[in-house]
Design a protein around this motif. Structure first.
Motif, PDB file in Angstrom:
ATOM      1  N   GLY A 576      16.296  -1.275   4.451  1.00 47.98           N
ATOM      2  CA  GLY A 576      16.474  -0.433   3.275  1.00 47.98           C
ATOM      3  C   GLY A 576      15.305  -0.529   2.324  1.00 47.98           C
ATOM      4  N   LEU A 577      14.804  -1.757   2.094  1.00 56.30           N
ATOM      5  CA  LEU A 577      13.636  -1.924   1.228  1.00 56.30           C
ATOM      6  C   LEU A 577      12.415  -1.235   1.818  1.00 56.30           C
ATOM      7  CD1 LEU A 577      12.276  -3.215  -1.224  1.00 56.30           C
ATOM      8  CD2 LEU A 577      11.912  -5.281   0.149  1.00 56.30           C
ATOM      9  N   ARG A 578      12.261  -1.326   3.135  1.00 61.83           N
ATOM     10  CA  ARG A 578      11.110  -0.688   3.784  1.00 61.83           C
ATOM     11  C   ARG A 578      11.199   0.837   3.650  1.00 61.83           C
ATOM     12  NH1 ARG A 578      11.849  -2.862   8.333  1.00 61.83           N
ATOM     13  NH2 ARG A 578      10.632  -4.727   7.893  1.00 61.83           N
ATOM     14  N   GLN A 579      12.403   1.362   3.792  1.00 64.94           N
ATOM     15  CA  GLN A 579      12.568   2.806   3.626  1.00 64.94           C
ATOM     16  C   GLN A 579      12.272   3.231   2.188  1.00 64.94           C
ATOM     17  OE1 GLN A 579      16.559   3.554   4.916  1.00 64.94           O
ATOM     18  NE2 GLN A 579      16.067   3.341   7.125  1.00 64.94           N
ATOM     19  N   LEU A 580      12.704   2.427   1.215  1.00 64.28           N
ATOM     20  CA  LEU A 580      12.397   2.732  -0.181  1.00 64.28           C
ATOM     21  C   LEU A 580      10.898   2.698  -0.431  1.00 64.28           C
ATOM     22  CD1 LEU A 580      15.058   1.007  -2.460  1.00 64.28           C
ATOM     23  CD2 LEU A 580      14.460   3.424  -2.377  1.00 64.28           C
ATOM     24  N   GLN A 581      10.245   1.688   0.148  1.00 63.17           N
ATOM     25  CA  GLN A 581       8.794   1.601  -0.019  1.00 63.17           C
ATOM     26  C   GLN A 581       8.107   2.820   0.588  1.00 63.17           C
ATOM     27  OE1 GLN A 581       8.071  -2.163   1.853  1.00 63.17           O
ATOM     28  NE2 GLN A 581       8.276  -3.342  -0.056  1.00 63.17           N
ATOM     29  N   GLN A 582       8.576   3.223   1.767  1.00 61.90           N
ATOM     30  CA  GLN A 582       7.988   4.415   2.388  1.00 61.90           C
ATOM     31  C   GLN A 582       8.244   5.647   1.531  1.00 61.90           C
ATOM     32  OE1 GLN A 582       9.748   4.490   6.272  1.00 61.90           O
ATOM     33  NE2 GLN A 582       8.494   2.772   7.052  1.00 61.90           N
ATOM     34  N   ARG A 583       9.475   5.751   0.998  1.00 64.78           N
ATOM     35  CA  ARG A 583       9.780   6.899   0.136  1.00 64.78           C
ATOM     36  C   ARG A 583       8.955   6.849  -1.136  1.00 64.78           C
ATOM     37  NH1 ARG A 583      14.592   8.070  -3.417  1.00 64.78           N
ATOM     38  NH2 ARG A 583      14.593  10.333  -3.660  1.00 64.78           N
ATOM     39  N   ARG A 584       8.821   5.655  -1.712  1.00 66.32           N
ATOM     40  CA  ARG A 584       8.015   5.530  -2.926  1.00 66.32           C
ATOM     41  C   ARG A 584       6.568   5.920  -2.654  1.00 66.32           C
ATOM     42  NH1 ARG A 584       6.552  -0.357  -4.632  1.00 66.32           N
ATOM     43  NH2 ARG A 584       5.347   0.016  -2.731  1.00 66.32           N
ATOM     44  N   ASP A 585       6.033   5.456  -1.518  1.00 66.35           N
ATOM     45  CA  ASP A 585       4.645   5.797  -1.187  1.00 66.35           C
ATOM     46  C   ASP A 585       4.492   7.311  -1.004  1.00 66.35           C
ATOM     47  OD1 ASP A 585       4.120   3.118  -1.308  1.00 66.35           O
ATOM     48  OD2 ASP A 585       4.230   2.806   0.868  1.00 66.35           O
ATOM     49  N   ALA A 586       5.504   7.924  -0.354  1.00 63.59           N
ATOM     50  CA  ALA A 586       5.433   9.381  -0.162  1.00 63.59           C
ATOM     51  C   ALA A 586       5.509  10.110  -1.500  1.00 63.59           C
ATOM     52  CB  ALA A 586       6.564   9.828   0.762  1.00 63.59           C
ATOM     53  N   LEU A 587       6.425   9.665  -2.378  1.00 61.71           N
ATOM     54  CA  LEU A 587       6.533  10.292  -3.702  1.00 61.71           C
ATOM     55  C   LEU A 587       5.270  10.068  -4.523  1.00 61.71           C
ATOM     56  CD1 LEU A 587      10.210   9.360  -4.631  1.00 61.71           C
ATOM     57  CD2 LEU A 587       9.338  11.623  -4.022  1.00 61.71           C
ATOM     58  N   GLN A 588       4.731   8.862  -4.414  1.00 65.86           N
ATOM     59  CA  GLN A 588       3.514   8.570  -5.172  1.00 65.86           C
ATOM     60  C   GLN A 588       2.353   9.434  -4.683  1.00 65.86           C
ATOM     61  OE1 GLN A 588       3.410   6.414  -7.805  1.00 65.86           O
ATOM     62  NE2 GLN A 588       1.335   7.217  -8.160  1.00 65.86           N
ATOM     63  N   LEU A 589       2.294   9.601  -3.362  1.00 67.89           N
ATOM     64  CA  LEU A 589       1.239  10.446  -2.806  1.00 67.89           C
ATOM     65  C   LEU A 589       1.395  11.887  -3.297  1.00 67.89           C
ATOM     66  CD1 LEU A 589      -1.158  10.820  -0.895  1.00 67.89           C
ATOM     67  CD2 LEU A 589       0.486  11.167   0.978  1.00 67.89           C
ATOM     68  N   ALA A 590       2.651  12.365  -3.280  1.00 63.52           N
ATOM     69  CA  ALA A 590       2.882  13.728  -3.769  1.00 63.52           C
ATOM     70  C   ALA A 590       2.541  13.831  -5.247  1.00 63.52           C
ATOM     71  CB  ALA A 590       4.336  14.123  -3.520  1.00 63.52           C
ATOM     72  N   ARG A 591       2.944  12.853  -6.035  1.00 61.17           N
ATOM     73  CA  ARG A 591       2.658  12.896  -7.473  1.00 61.17           C
ATOM     74  C   ARG A 591       1.157  12.845  -7.725  1.00 61.17           C
ATOM     75  NH1 ARG A 591       1.648   9.438 -11.641  1.00 61.17           N
ATOM     76  NH2 ARG A 591       2.568   9.941 -13.667  1.00 61.17           N
TER      77      ARG A 591
END
Length: 742
Positions: A576-591
């Protein structure tokens, strides 16, 4: 936006104070420490509360404790403000234990509190919903301070305007920011998804570690229990052996007690075997052996045992022969007495038979009387002989013989008296003859019996080498004296032997009791040692029981913890933490991509901000500085073009007065740009003009007066010159107002 009224129930030094503000310029004039800054903080607290922005926990500002009521009153404020043509009344209680905020709509006082939902910090954020500005952004824009912006990175989204940028980009960025904020950048944040996931991972990792530790503990406890069980069995076996030894020592002690008591009694030869067999040590056995040898040596028969035994046997034979001889002599005396009686009878009968009838004369009777006297004298003579023999027998310690002789003498003397007094009959010749014949036969028989008795008596005394009875008696007395002497010597020897045996028994008993006492002491010491070891073993067994019970309790307490399930939960948490990190990285990249694109757009928009800042700086410096730039990429840092040298200088390189003017230009430019989307916001200046000279202050106040024509201004000062310079403005009507404090 316009603030109409503030009521301070309790805030710092202010208690039960009420302030009503003018729609234009509000000048607060008071000396230092009069409470001007406290009043400014009370306005901000009344609008936004006392919590920090951009954190997910209810963390309060450092000023929270500073502005607690000094007089132990209620920590609360009431503020009334206008916005969008509506008047709102906001009532706040600031105590942490019962913090509360309620919003009412004037004039009906309709409560609007529940319309605004609470965020994660249990805050409703009324002003943030009204203005789109957090407390940090509001104070950054409206409070003119000699400090950099606190929330510059959060100010950029506020620049987006319907006329200036695509609303979709702004919405996307806002959503991305919200998602990123919700996810969080750091895993240590407490209320973000990342922080919660990291906390869950840490918790599950700890649970896994605890489960593994519990499993290791259970394994170790099981091993310990097995070891303790083996140790307990060993201790039980030791206890059994010690109890057996204890019983042995008790039996040994009883035996020692018995031997101690028997050591005071005499020991016969049969008991020496028991003493030697029951000896408790070689020393005791040697003691018994030596004592037994001494006793046996004293009890050995002497070499002269046969001669010593002979007198006893001879004495026994002599006693028998003596009794036989006495019996023979008694029979002989009885026969002699009978002979004497027969003789007396014969004499009396013979006298009567020789009478010749009645015709004889007196001469014949006289002759018969003479014969009777003669027979009596003979009997008395024999009686005297027997009396002499009786006296000799009594003198020689022969009472039987002496008594018999004296009795016979008395009998013969009586017979003599009878014979002397007897009278002869007339017609007795024929019967007398017959009696004489019978007596003669009996006398001959008695003579034969006496001869046989004499022969037997002679044979009896002849065995002892003597010829007569008196010599036999003398030899008997000699033999008795010899036996008596031998018995006396034997008795003395027996007494000496008994004394030696008593001394031996005494020394043997003392030595034995010394050994027994030492053995008893050793036995008691050994028993005490056994008791101490038993007590120690019992204590160890009790401790092992307690350890085992505690270990079973701990095992039961940790049996519910499954390593496999804990590992599965930990892996799920990590995933779950790894998925959050991946989602955060994707959101950060989009932002970042959107911000990069928006940055290009910002470079087109910021000229308007720079223009306003340049106009403000030109007006308050009388054209000395006309070109000012704000850099959004560096927190809206201010740079100035120095006109004489045409060099770009940063705000830090300017003088204090110029730096203060640049802070004013920066805030006014940003506030002007943000206010395009909302109503004009209030402006707060707290002793900002300390480093201004009179000329620049006059121009700056003139610019502030222009701003006060359209928006609300709060000016706090402790100097008289601001009041003098604004006197004409403040006396021009009800739009402006002077507030004197203290």
């Amino acid at each position: 936006m316009r603030i109409e009224e503030l009521t301070v129930t309790g805030f710092g030094k202010w208690q039960g104070a009420a302030f009503r503000f003018a729609p234009g310029l509000n000048l607060f004039y008071a000396p230092n420490e009069a409470g001007k800054s406290t009043l400014l903080q009370a306005i901000f607290a009344a609008l936004y509360g006392m919590k920090r922005d951009y954190v997910k926990t209810a963390r309060y500002l450092p000023e929270y404790e500073k502005y607690r009521p000094w007089h132990q009153g209620e920590y609360e404020t009431i503020i009334t403000y206008q916005l969008g043509g509506k008047t709102y009344r906001l009532h706040r209680t600031l105590l942490k234990e019962r913090e509360q905020a309620r919003l009412f709509l004037d004039p009906e006082w309709t409560e609007l509190t529940d319309i605004y939902l609470e965020d994660r910090r249990k805050e409703r954020n009324f002003l943030e919903k009204h203005l789109g500005l957090t407390r940090s952004l509001f104070t950054d824009l409206t409070w003119i301070r000699r400090e950099p912006l606190e929330a510059a990175e959060h100010l950029l989204p506020s620049f987006a305007d319907v006329q200036e940028a695509s609303p979709l980009v702004h919405t996307i960025l806002a959503e991305l920011d919200r998602d990123l904020t919700s996810i969080g950048k750091k895993e240590r944040a407490e209320n973000t998804q990342m922080g919660k996931a990291a906390s869950r991972v840490a918790r599950k990792e700890q649970e896994l570690a605890d489960a593994e530790a519990a499993w290791r503990m259970i394994t170790q406890l099981a091993q310990s229990i097995r070891g303790w069980e083996e140790e307990r069995q060993g201790l039980e076996q030791r206890r059994i052996r010690l109890q057996a030894r204890m019983q042995k020592w008790q039996e040994q002690e009883q035996l020692l007690q018995e031997r101690w008591q028997r050591s005071f009694t005499a020991v016969d030869r049969q008991e020496w075997d028991w003493w030697e067999q029951s000896a408790g040590s070689e020393e005791e056995r040697q003691l018994h052996h030596q004592a037994r040898k001494e006793v046996e040596k004293w009890g050995e028969p002497r070499t002269a045992a046969a001669p010593e035994a002979m007198p006893d046997q001879a004495l026994n034979e002599l006693a028998a022969d003596y009794e036989r001889g006495v019996a023979l002599r008694k029979q002989r005396e009885q026969r002699h007495l009978r002979l004497a009686e027969l003789a007396v009878l014969a004499l009396s009968t013979g006298t009567r038979s020789r009478g010749q009838g009645q015709g004889q004369g007196r001469a014949q009777r006289q002759g018969n009387q003479a014969k009777r006297r003669k027979g009596a004298l003979r009997l008395w003579g024999v009686a005297g002989v027997f009396a002499s023999l009786g006296a000799v027998g009594l003198a020689t310690e022969h009472p039987v013989l002496g008594g018999s002789a004296i009795g016979l003498a008395l009998l013969l003397a009586a017979l003599g008296v009878v014979v002397l007094r007897a009278k002869g009959g007339a017609n007795s010749s024929s019967p007398a003859a017959a009696i004489d014949s019978q007596q003669a036969l009996e006398g001959e028989q008695l003579q034969q019996e006496i001869a046989a008795l004499d022969a037997e008596l002679a044979e009896l005394v002849g065995r002892y080498g003597v010829s007569d009875w008196d010599t036999f008696l003398a030899k008997r007395e000699e033999l008795q004296r010899s036996v008596q002497e031998q018995r006396t010597v034997a008795l003395e020897n027996d007494l000496a032997k008994t004394r030696r045996e008593e001394l031996l028994a005494e020394s043997w008993g003392e030595a034995l009791r010394a050994i027994l006492k030492r053995e008893k002491r050793q036995c008691e010491e050994a028993g005490s040692d056994c008791l101490a070891q038993l007590a120690h073993i019992e204590a160890e067994l009790q401790e092992l029981r307690e350890k085992t019970a505690r270990a079973h309790g701990e095992m039961n307490a940790h049996e519910s913890e499954s390593v496999a399930s804990a590992r599965d939960e930990y892996e799920q948490a990590v995933q779950g933490l790894r998925q959050l990190q991946q989602r955060r990285d994707a959101l950060q990249l989009a932002r970042d991509t959107l911000l990069e694109a928006q940055g290009e757009w910002k470079r087109d928009v910021t000229p308007d901000v720079n223009r306003i800042a340049s106009e403000v700086m030109s007006q308050i410096t009388a054209g000395a500085y006309c070109d000012v730039r704000l850099d959004p990429g560096e927190g809206f840092a201010v740079r100035l073009l120095e006109p004489s040298r045409k060099q770009i200088v940063s705000q830090e390189q300017c003088s204090t007065g110029t730096a203060d003017q640049l802070y004013l230009a920066q805030r006014l430019a940003l506030l002007h740009h943000v206010s395009k989307r909302t109503e004009p916001l209030p402006l707060f200046l707290d002793d900002h003009f300390v480093h201004y000279d009179d000329e620049r202050l006059r121009r700056t106040l003139a610019y502030v007066a222009e701003l006060a024509a359209e928006q609300q201004v709060f000016l706090f000062t402790c100097h008289e010159r601001e009041r003098r310079m604004l006197e004409s403005l403040l006396s021009g009507g009800a739009r402006h107002k002077v507030h004197r404090i203290g």
